[in-house]
Scaffold this motif. Structure first.
Motif, short mmCIF file in Angstrom:
data_model
loop_
_atom_site.label_atom_id
_atom_site.label_comp_id
_atom_site.label_asym_id
_atom_site.label_seq_id
_atom_site.Cartn_x
_atom_site.Cartn_y
_atom_site.Cartn_z
N HIS A 182 88.40 24.76 52.70
CA HIS A 182 87.22 26.36 52.71
C HIS A 182 87.10 26.63 53.25
CE1 HIS A 182 86.01 24.46 48.33
NE2 HIS A 182 85.58 26.18 48.20
N GLN B 261 88.20 33.24 50.51
CA GLN B 261 87.75 34.14 50.90
C GLN B 261 86.37 34.02 50.87
OE1 GLN B 261 88.08 34.73 54.38
NE2 GLN B 261 89.98 33.74 53.78
N GLY B 262 85.56 33.38 49.28
CA GLY B 262 84.51 33.93 48.63
C GLY B 262 84.51 34.83 48.26
N ASP B 263 82.66 35.28 47.70
CA ASP B 263 82.54 36.39 46.73
C ASP B 263 82.55 37.44 47.46
OD1 ASP B 263 82.18 34.08 44.97
OD2 ASP B 263 80.26 33.70 45.17
N ASN B 264 82.46 37.45 48.86
CA ASN B 264 82.12 38.65 49.48
C ASN B 264 83.46 39.86 50.17
OD1 ASN B 264 80.06 39.20 48.83
ND2 ASN B 264 79.24 37.48 49.74
N GLY B 265 84.55 37.76 50.67
CA GLY B 265 86.08 38.53 50.98
C GLY B 265 85.56 38.14 52.62
N THR B 266 84.54 37.46 52.92
CA THR B 266 84.51 37.51 54.69
C THR B 266 84.37 35.58 54.89
OG1 THR B 266 81.93 37.21 53.22
CG2 THR B 266 82.79 39.02 54.37
N TYR C 34 83.80 31.44 54.49
CA TYR C 34 82.83 30.67 53.84
C TYR C 34 81.89 30.15 54.88
CZ TYR C 34 84.82 30.60 49.44
OH TYR C 34 85.33 30.65 48.29
N VAL D 185 79.05 27.89 51.36
CA VAL D 185 78.90 28.96 50.27
C VAL D 185 79.57 30.54 50.98
CG1 VAL D 185 76.97 27.56 49.58
CG2 VAL D 185 76.79 29.26 51.10
N SER D 186 79.57 30.81 50.00
CA SER D 186 80.65 32.25 50.51
C SER D 186 79.97 32.39 52.18
CB SER D 186 80.17 33.08 48.96
OG SER D 186 81.48 33.05 48.60
N PRO E 101 78.18 39.83 52.62
CA PRO E 101 79.15 40.66 53.70
C PRO E 101 79.07 41.42 54.58
CG PRO E 101 76.89 41.17 51.43
CD PRO E 101 77.67 39.82 52.00
#
Length: 131
Positions: free
Chosen positions: A47, A54-59, A61, A71-72, A75
């Motif tokens: 991860h 790239q996680g929920d925000n595209g940035t 983990y 975790v994500s 942003p």
């Protein structure tokens, strides 16, 4: 294979060392642990390095301080648009001077060409070189 990672203040992975590559003995491992490295699983490592998206925000983990799990990451901060550059006003006096210089250069080039033509004609009238 074991991964030891050092994380930044907000949980971003800073450095990773790997058993069999960076350390081989328990004493060497303990030096890393004492320096703030944390053992993580291979899945967690995947991860952090982006092999699980790239996680929920595209940035990517980060490590959650409470659970110790990836975790994500939050942003990225919005990028402020830079104001468009203001076109400097043309200085009329300088512009006129540059235009005059350009025109003068054109006249000089034309004169140099005409002089070369005249010299060629004079040589031809004299019967060529050396006469």
């Amino acid at each position: 294979m074991e991964y030891l990672c050092k994380f930044g203040r907000i949980g971003n992975r800073k450095t990773t060392v790997i058993s069999g590559v960076h350390y081989n003995t328990n004493a060497e491992r303990q030096k890393y642990i004492d320096d703030g490295y944390i053992p993580i699983s291979d899945e967690d490592y995947q991860h952090y390095i982006g092999n699980r998206g790239q996680g929920d925000n595209g940035t990517g983990y980060i490590r959650d301080a409470k659970t110790g799990k990836p975790v994500s990451a939050p942003p990225a901060p919005p990028v402020k648009a830079e104001p468009e550059p203001i076109e400097p006003e043309a200085d009329d006096v300088r512009l006129a001077a540059f235009e005059a210089m350009a025109a003068q250069e054109e006249r000089m080039a034309a004169q140099a060409k005409r002089i070369a033509e005249l010299e060629t004609m004079v040589k031809a009238l004299k019967g060529g070189e050396g006469k």
